[in-house]
Design a protein around this motif. Structure first.
Motif, mmCIF file in Angstrom:
data_model
loop_
_atom_site.group_PDB
_atom_site.id
_atom_site.type_symbol
_atom_site.label_atom_id
_atom_site.label_comp_id
_atom_site.label_asym_id
_atom_site.label_seq_id
_atom_site.Cartn_x
_atom_site.Cartn_y
_atom_site.Cartn_z
ATOM 1 N N ARG A 1 25.158 5.006 26.527
ATOM 2 C CA ARG A 1 23.873 5.013 27.148
ATOM 3 C C ARG A 1 22.823 4.057 26.503
ATOM 4 N NH1 ARG A 1 21.829 10.465 26.291
ATOM 5 N NH2 ARG A 1 23.809 10.971 27.416
ATOM 6 N N TYR A 2 22.822 4.181 24.973
ATOM 7 C CA TYR A 2 21.888 3.171 24.387
ATOM 8 C C TYR A 2 22.319 1.828 24.213
ATOM 9 C CZ TYR A 2 19.096 7.336 23.775
ATOM 10 O OH TYR A 2 18.186 8.418 24.037
ATOM 11 N N PHE A 3 23.551 1.735 24.084
ATOM 12 C CA PHE A 3 24.280 0.091 24.066
ATOM 13 C C PHE A 3 23.668 -0.581 25.588
ATOM 14 C CE2 PHE A 3 27.746 -2.689 24.987
ATOM 15 C CZ PHE A 3 27.691 -3.407 23.563
ATOM 16 N N THR A 4 24.007 0.187 26.358
ATOM 17 C CA THR A 4 23.467 -0.293 27.893
ATOM 18 C C THR A 4 22.227 -0.721 27.823
ATOM 19 O OG1 THR A 4 25.555 0.717 28.846
ATOM 20 C CG2 THR A 4 23.887 -0.039 30.311
ATOM 21 N N ILE B 1 20.140 -4.120 28.642
ATOM 22 C CA ILE B 1 19.336 -4.387 29.717
ATOM 23 C C ILE B 1 17.920 -4.879 29.000
ATOM 24 C CG2 ILE B 1 17.883 -3.127 31.547
ATOM 25 C CD1 ILE B 1 20.478 -1.207 31.794
ATOM 26 N N ASP B 2 17.380 -4.162 27.912
ATOM 27 C CA ASP B 2 16.139 -4.688 27.434
ATOM 28 C C ASP B 2 16.262 -6.225 26.906
ATOM 29 O OD1 ASP B 2 15.248 -2.046 28.102
ATOM 30 O OD2 ASP B 2 15.202 -1.385 26.047
ATOM 31 N N LEU B 3 17.375 -6.398 26.437
ATOM 32 C CA LEU B 3 17.627 -7.675 25.808
ATOM 33 C C LEU B 3 17.720 -8.720 26.988
ATOM 34 C CD1 LEU B 3 18.493 -9.843 23.401
ATOM 35 C CD2 LEU B 3 20.975 -8.901 23.919
ATOM 36 N N ALA B 4 18.310 -8.265 28.089
ATOM 37 C CA ALA B 4 18.145 -9.380 29.136
ATOM 38 C C ALA B 4 16.847 -9.519 29.756
ATOM 39 C CB ALA B 4 19.182 -9.016 30.229
ATOM 40 N N VAL B 5 16.049 -8.586 29.886
ATOM 41 C CA VAL B 5 14.660 -8.437 30.239
ATOM 42 C C VAL B 5 13.861 -9.260 29.415
ATOM 43 C CG1 VAL B 5 12.541 -6.995 31.034
ATOM 44 C CG2 VAL B 5 14.791 -6.337 31.625
ATOM 45 N N LEU B 6 13.962 -8.863 28.269
ATOM 46 C CA LEU B 6 13.150 -9.795 27.252
ATOM 47 C C LEU B 6 13.367 -11.325 27.358
ATOM 48 C CD1 LEU B 6 13.214 -7.598 23.915
ATOM 49 C CD2 LEU B 6 11.061 -8.433 25.029
ATOM 50 N N GLN C 1 13.880 0.121 22.376
ATOM 51 C CA GLN C 1 14.581 1.166 22.556
ATOM 52 C C GLN C 1 14.428 2.298 21.989
ATOM 53 O OE1 GLN C 1 16.371 3.091 25.375
ATOM 54 N NE2 GLN C 1 16.257 1.084 25.854
ATOM 55 N N VAL C 2 14.219 2.214 20.512
ATOM 56 C CA VAL C 2 14.023 3.378 19.584
ATOM 57 C C VAL C 2 12.680 3.925 20.091
ATOM 58 C CG1 VAL C 2 13.789 4.067 17.162
ATOM 59 C CG2 VAL C 2 15.728 2.613 17.865
ATOM 60 N N MET C 3 11.749 3.078 20.049
ATOM 61 C CA MET C 3 10.252 3.467 19.913
ATOM 62 C C MET C 3 10.151 4.181 21.327
ATOM 63 S SD MET C 3 8.986 3.120 17.099
ATOM 64 C CE MET C 3 7.335 3.526 17.681
ATOM 65 N N LEU C 4 10.558 3.479 22.391
ATOM 66 C CA LEU C 4 10.366 4.165 23.709
ATOM 67 C C LEU C 4 11.177 5.499 23.771
ATOM 68 C CD1 LEU C 4 10.956 0.953 26.194
ATOM 69 C CD2 LEU C 4 8.709 2.107 25.537
ATOM 70 N N VAL D 1 19.785 0.480 37.146
ATOM 71 C CA VAL D 1 21.181 0.702 36.619
ATOM 72 C C VAL D 1 21.978 1.936 36.772
ATOM 73 C CG1 VAL D 1 22.732 0.021 34.358
ATOM 74 C CG2 VAL D 1 21.231 -1.621 35.295
ATOM 75 N N VAL D 2 21.161 2.969 36.163
ATOM 76 C CA VAL D 2 21.581 4.277 36.112
ATOM 77 C C VAL D 2 21.615 4.718 37.433
ATOM 78 C CG1 VAL D 2 20.714 6.538 35.664
ATOM 79 C CG2 VAL D 2 20.393 5.081 33.993
#
Length: 152
Positions: A24-27, A31-36, A62-65, A144-145
């Motif tokens: 879940r967190y890897f995905t 996703i965040d990496l791609a968007v950034l 991801q951690v902070m969100l 994605v989910v």
């Protein structure tokens, strides 16, 4: 050749809770990496020095969100269990306040951690650009989910 192929053996086991958590967190981080990186490549208000920095920012975000959402849910649960007439208003207001203020905290943490390697520019010292990036990240994660759930 054996009757037990690698795919057959690997797919026969259900993933553990830890494996599901990791996936879940890897995905989400990918996703965040791609968007950034898409924002950094196509919008001059988002500047990230390197791919490595963007990966670190994606992990931090991801951690902070997730911490922010946990705080928001705790506050909502606290006020939902109260019989006060103002509890509903306080539940909504606390959720809004936590989600709003957290963006400034996260942006400050990114600035503290990465300095000039990451820059969000534009109105309100880049806060609007940052909020746009985070909003697109959350929308992409949700998309994605939903796609994944439809596969089952």
């Amino acid at each position: 050749m054996s009757d037990h192929g690698l795919l057959e053996v690997a797919s026969a086991e259900e993933p553990s809770s830890k494996q599901k958590f990791f996936l879940r967190y890897f995905t989400a981080i990918l996703i965040d990496l791609a968007v950034l990186n898409l924002f950094a490549e196509h919008w001059h208000q988002v500047v990230i020095e390197s791919f490595t920095v963007s990966l670190a920012v994606a992990i931090l975000l991801q951690v902070m969100l997730k911490i922010t959402l946990r705080l928001e849910h705790r506050a909502a649960d606290f006020f939902a269990s109260k019989p006060w007439k103002s509890a509903r208003f306080l539940r909504i207001f606390s959720a809004w306040a936590i989600l709003f203020i957290s963006k400034f905290v996260i942006l400050g943490l990114i600035n503290f951690t990465f300095g000039d390697q990451v820059s969000f520019a534009g109105p309100l010292h880049g806060v609007l650009a940052f909020i746009a990036v985070v909003a697109v990240m959350l929308i992409a994660e949700e998309a994605v989910v939903r796609f994944y759930r439809r596969l089952g």
